[in-house]
Design a protein around this motif. Structure first.
Motif, short mmCIF file in Angstrom:
data_model
loop_
_atom_site.label_atom_id
_atom_site.label_comp_id
_atom_site.label_asym_id
_atom_site.label_seq_id
_atom_site.Cartn_x
_atom_site.Cartn_y
_atom_site.Cartn_z
N MET A 1 0.73 -1.17 -0.01
CA MET A 1 0.00 -0.11 0.11
C MET A 1 0.85 1.11 0.20
SD MET A 1 -3.18 -1.17 2.66
CE MET A 1 -2.19 -2.24 3.29
N GLY A 2 2.11 0.95 0.05
CA GLY A 2 3.00 2.33 -0.12
C GLY A 2 2.98 3.20 1.15
N THR A 3 2.65 2.69 2.29
CA THR A 3 2.65 3.76 3.33
C THR A 3 3.04 3.06 4.52
OG1 THR A 3 1.17 5.18 4.60
CG2 THR A 3 0.42 3.07 4.19
N VAL A 4 3.37 3.73 5.69
CA VAL A 4 3.59 3.31 6.86
C VAL A 4 2.52 2.93 7.90
CG1 VAL A 4 5.29 3.92 8.81
CG2 VAL A 4 5.81 4.41 6.72
N PHE A 5 2.59 1.97 8.64
CA PHE A 5 1.34 1.65 9.58
C PHE A 5 2.24 1.64 10.93
CE2 PHE A 5 -0.21 0.14 5.70
CZ PHE A 5 -1.54 -0.13 5.95
N SER A 6 1.30 2.04 12.06
CA SER A 6 1.61 1.94 13.32
C SER A 6 0.53 1.14 14.17
CB SER A 6 2.08 3.22 13.92
OG SER A 6 1.04 4.04 14.21
N LEU A 7 0.70 0.58 15.27
CA LEU A 7 -0.20 -0.41 15.96
C LEU A 7 -0.05 0.16 17.41
CD1 LEU A 7 0.38 -3.89 14.22
CD2 LEU A 7 -1.09 -2.00 13.38
N ASP A 8 -0.96 0.38 18.08
CA ASP A 8 -1.14 0.59 19.40
C ASP A 8 -2.04 -0.14 20.15
OD1 ASP A 8 -0.97 1.68 22.05
OD2 ASP A 8 -0.95 3.83 21.41
N VAL B 1 -2.32 -8.73 -2.97
CA VAL B 1 -3.53 -9.14 -3.59
C VAL B 1 -3.93 -7.81 -4.42
CG1 VAL B 1 -5.87 -9.43 -3.24
CG2 VAL B 1 -4.11 -10.64 -2.31
N PHE B 2 -3.88 -6.37 -3.67
CA PHE B 2 -4.40 -5.33 -4.29
C PHE B 2 -3.55 -4.42 -4.80
CE2 PHE B 2 -7.66 -6.86 -0.94
CZ PHE B 2 -8.74 -6.68 -1.68
N SER B 3 -2.37 -4.64 -4.90
CA SER B 3 -1.48 -3.47 -5.25
C SER B 3 -1.73 -3.39 -6.76
CB SER B 3 0.23 -3.87 -5.08
OG SER B 3 0.77 -2.78 -5.74
N THR B 4 -1.86 -2.27 -7.49
CA THR B 4 -1.86 -1.62 -8.98
C THR B 4 -0.46 -1.58 -9.17
OG1 THR B 4 -2.27 0.42 -8.32
CG2 THR B 4 -4.37 -0.83 -8.73
N TYR B 5 0.57 -1.74 -8.55
CA TYR B 5 1.92 -1.63 -8.98
C TYR B 5 2.44 -2.79 -9.17
CZ TYR B 5 1.25 3.30 -7.71
OH TYR B 5 0.62 4.81 -7.56
N ARG B 6 2.08 -3.94 -8.75
CA ARG B 6 2.61 -5.33 -8.98
C ARG B 6 2.03 -5.93 -9.89
NH1 ARG B 6 4.22 -7.26 -3.12
NH2 ARG B 6 4.34 -9.38 -4.42
N GLU B 7 2.75 -6.37 -11.10
CA GLU B 7 2.10 -6.92 -12.23
C GLU B 7 1.54 -8.46 -11.87
OE1 GLU B 7 1.74 -6.11 -15.55
OE2 GLU B 7 2.50 -4.45 -14.63
N ASP B 8 2.07 -8.92 -10.85
CA ASP B 8 1.62 -10.40 -10.37
C ASP B 8 0.20 -10.23 -9.27
OD1 ASP B 8 2.91 -9.64 -8.32
OD2 ASP B 8 3.83 -11.40 -7.76
N SER B 9 -0.09 -8.94 -8.80
CA SER B 9 -1.23 -9.13 -7.92
C SER B 9 -2.35 -9.46 -8.60
CB SER B 9 -1.37 -7.71 -7.40
OG SER B 9 -2.00 -6.68 -8.37
N GLN B 10 -3.36 -9.85 -7.51
CA GLN B 10 -4.63 -10.48 -8.15
C GLN B 10 -5.47 -9.25 -8.91
OE1 GLN B 10 -7.08 -12.67 -5.15
NE2 GLN B 10 -5.10 -13.98 -4.61
N VAL B 11 -5.33 -7.89 -8.14
CA VAL B 11 -6.14 -6.90 -8.96
C VAL B 11 -5.72 -6.64 -10.32
CG1 VAL B 11 -6.56 -4.31 -8.78
CG2 VAL B 11 -6.98 -5.91 -6.86
N SER B 12 -4.25 -6.55 -10.47
CA SER B 12 -3.72 -6.47 -11.74
C SER B 12 -4.04 -7.45 -12.90
CB SER B 12 -2.20 -6.48 -11.69
OG SER B 12 -1.72 -5.47 -10.85
#
Length: 246
Positions: free
Chosen positions: A1-8, A34-45
């Motif tokens: 998803m191209g971003t940073v996650f934090s969990l508290d 699964v969802f990345s549009t930047y990955r050729e092998d993703s299921q969404v692509s």
């Protein structure tokens, strides 16, 4: 998803919480696969290229596409996952993934509060401590390092805060009517509600609409408040936002 996650995560038996965090992190990586549009092998692509059907994808793909279709209906088409004939569900995936992660962590026995931040969009559940609500700072897009507001979850079991705008990623929001970058008088829209899946969609749709139409539409939505900031440094708010500041 191209971003940073934090969990508290507050409360819960440490080993159980660590195991749940590991599962959540693995799940977030899977969402990207699964969802990345930047990955050729993703299921969404592959779905976009016609190599897979929705039924052949993971069940989450059908779930997200159904939610996106509902968001498109409720926004009168201002939120869309189809641009120029291409499938792109990224406008809903992050909010959905963050909310799902927060709910997974909150289900761990003994956990009293959870806050998950994905690239500045936040889903909180429960409380961080006795007599203490979760609080979320909203960045000021015109004053780097400053805050435009602080949102409080006081009295709420669920709080979601999502912002769409141009400050962090430039003109990335698409006008579904033209398929090109949205041209509006806004620099940021922050939406406050119980569920990040919807708050994220509504912030994107309202930004594409512009300040006048966007504010009127957000006012019509149940359990939703919002803060809109224009390029002229004008702040516009829904009528009930003041009750969520703190």
């Amino acid at each position: 998803m191209g971003t940073v996650f934090s969990l508290d995560v507050r409360g819960g038996e440490p080993a159980a919480v660590r195991a749940a965090v590991d599962d959540v992190v693995a799940g977030l990586h899977r969402v990207d696969e699964v969802f990345s549009t930047y990955r050729e092998d993703s299921q969404v692509s592959r779905l976009q290229r016609g190599e897979l059907t929705v039924e052949e994808c993971d069940p989450e793909v059908a779930e997200v596409l159904a939610l996106a279709a509902e968001a498109e209906r409720l926004s009168n088409g201002w939120f869309s996952t189809s641009y120029g004939g291409r499938l792109d569900p990224t406008g809903i995936v992050k909010g959905w993934a963050v909310e799902r992660a927060a709910r997974q962590l909150a289900a761990v026995p003994g956990v009293s509060g959870v806050s998950v931040n994905g690239g500045g969009d936040v889903q909180s559940l429960g409380v961080p401590g006795s007599q203490r609500p979760w609080r979320v700072g909203v960045s000021d897009p015109l004053r780097p390092g400053g805050l435009a507001a602080v949102i409080s979850a006081a009295g709420l079991d669920e709080l979601a805060v999502a912002t769409s705008g141009t400050a962090e990623r430039g003109a990335h929001i698409v006008d579904p009517r033209t398929g090109r970058s949205a041209v509006t008088d806004l620099v940021a829209v922050t939406v406050v509600g119980p569920r990040l899946t919807w708050a994220d969609c509504w912030a994107t749709a309202a930004f594409a609409m512009g300040s006048r139409e966007g504010l009127a539409w957000l006012e019509s939505l149940p359990d939703v408040e919002a803060l809109l900031i224009t390029a002229g440094d004008e702040v516009r708010c829904t009528g009930g936002l003041a009750a969520r500041l703190g």
